[in-house]
Scaffold this active site. Sequence first.
Site, short mmCIF file in Angstrom:
data_model
loop_
_atom_site.label_atom_id
_atom_site.label_comp_id
_atom_site.label_asym_id
_atom_site.label_seq_id
_atom_site.Cartn_x
_atom_site.Cartn_y
_atom_site.Cartn_z
CE LYS A 13 -2.42 -0.76 3.93
NZ LYS A 13 -1.89 -1.85 4.40
NE ARG A 88 -4.07 -1.81 9.95
CZ ARG A 88 -3.09 -1.05 9.68
NH1 ARG A 88 -3.35 0.19 9.63
NH2 ARG A 88 -1.86 -1.60 9.50
NE ARG A 122 7.37 -3.07 5.98
CZ ARG A 122 6.07 -2.65 6.10
NH1 ARG A 122 5.18 -2.45 5.03
NH2 ARG A 122 5.44 -2.57 7.42
NE ARG A 152 6.64 -0.94 10.71
CZ ARG A 152 5.32 -0.42 10.12
NH1 ARG A 152 5.27 0.23 8.64
NH2 ARG A 152 4.28 -1.13 10.12
NE ARG A 163 1.69 -5.42 11.50
CZ ARG A 163 2.94 -5.03 10.79
NH1 ARG A 163 3.89 -5.42 10.75
NH2 ARG A 163 2.70 -4.01 9.82
P1 AMP Z 1 1.02 0.17 9.63
O1 AMP Z 1 2.27 1.19 9.23
O2 AMP Z 1 -0.38 0.89 8.57
O3 AMP Z 1 1.16 -1.24 9.25
O4 AMP Z 1 0.54 0.65 11.01
C1 AMP Z 1 1.47 0.45 11.91
C2 AMP Z 1 0.52 0.17 13.31
O5 AMP Z 1 -0.09 1.43 13.36
C3 AMP Z 1 -0.45 -0.76 13.38
O6 AMP Z 1 0.09 -2.32 13.46
C4 AMP Z 1 -1.32 -0.38 14.43
O7 AMP Z 1 -0.54 -0.45 15.76
C5 AMP Z 1 -1.33 0.99 14.12
N1 AMP Z 1 -2.34 1.46 13.31
C6 AMP Z 1 -2.30 2.05 11.94
N2 AMP Z 1 -3.50 2.13 11.28
C7 AMP Z 1 -4.34 1.68 12.32
C8 AMP Z 1 -5.70 1.86 12.13
N3 AMP Z 1 -6.53 2.17 11.26
N4 AMP Z 1 -6.37 1.12 13.40
C9 AMP Z 1 -5.85 0.90 14.46
N5 AMP Z 1 -4.44 0.76 14.51
C10 AMP Z 1 -3.75 1.31 13.50
#
Ligand code: AMP
Length: 209
Positions: A13, A88, A122, A152, A163
């Site tokens: 994404k 999400r 990654r 990360r 996840r």
């Molecule tokens: P990402 O970079 O999109 O993989 O997001 C990293 C982390 O941020 C996720 O594993 C969650 O802990 C938090 N996070 C990001 N977006 C959301 C969301 N829409 N709802 C809940 N937690 C989120």
Amino acid sequence: MNIILNGASGCGKGSMAGFLTRDFGLVHISTGDLFREQIAKQTPLGKKVESYVSTGKWVPDEVTIEVLLDRIKQPDCAKGVILDGFPRTLNQAIALDKVLDIDLVIAIDVTDEIVQTRLGGRYMCRQCGTIHAARWDKIDKCKKCGGELYQRDDDKAEFIQKRLENFKKNNGEILDFYREKDKLFIVHDKLENTPADTYALVKDVVAKL
Ligand code: AMP
């Protein structure tokens, strides 16, 4: 034009959002990036969400929705946004629906194998946030700015599966929500596809809008 990029973590994404920003002048909003910024600055919000983000658990809806709604109110978003990592949950989708017209939801459909392979390889630049497949490219510095690369915490093997399960549990009803509104387009990705291959499919859909 407002677009949602939907898909499991690691489906690409972020890369697709980068290309779309370049080609269509939209503002890329990643809730994950917004949270990581706050954590790096150790703001009250950053401290509140740190334990969730670092272990791959989702931040509670009320916090996430407030952060996203505040961001899309900023004047730069008037030219259109690409949402990456939001919504999400169905609650998040419903809250968004009340304040923003979404033109298109692009769901990038990937297998578990693709997620595990891409997330496991990654690495992110500590300086500029660019994501690299460093394990495969055999690089140890950011290609864009020369910054240090790191993995990360939530990309470590023990959190990837959790996840993915969380994503699968919630995503069906989100897709149904947008399917009913006739906004959903699904792109089926393959392990051997490069980001440019996948983007060719995505760009085609957006260009038709
Ligand atoms: P990402 O970079 O999109 O993989 O997001 C990293 C982390 O941020 C996720 O594993 C969650 O802990 C938090 N996070 C990001 N977006 C959301 C969301 N829409 N709802 C809940 N937690 C989120």
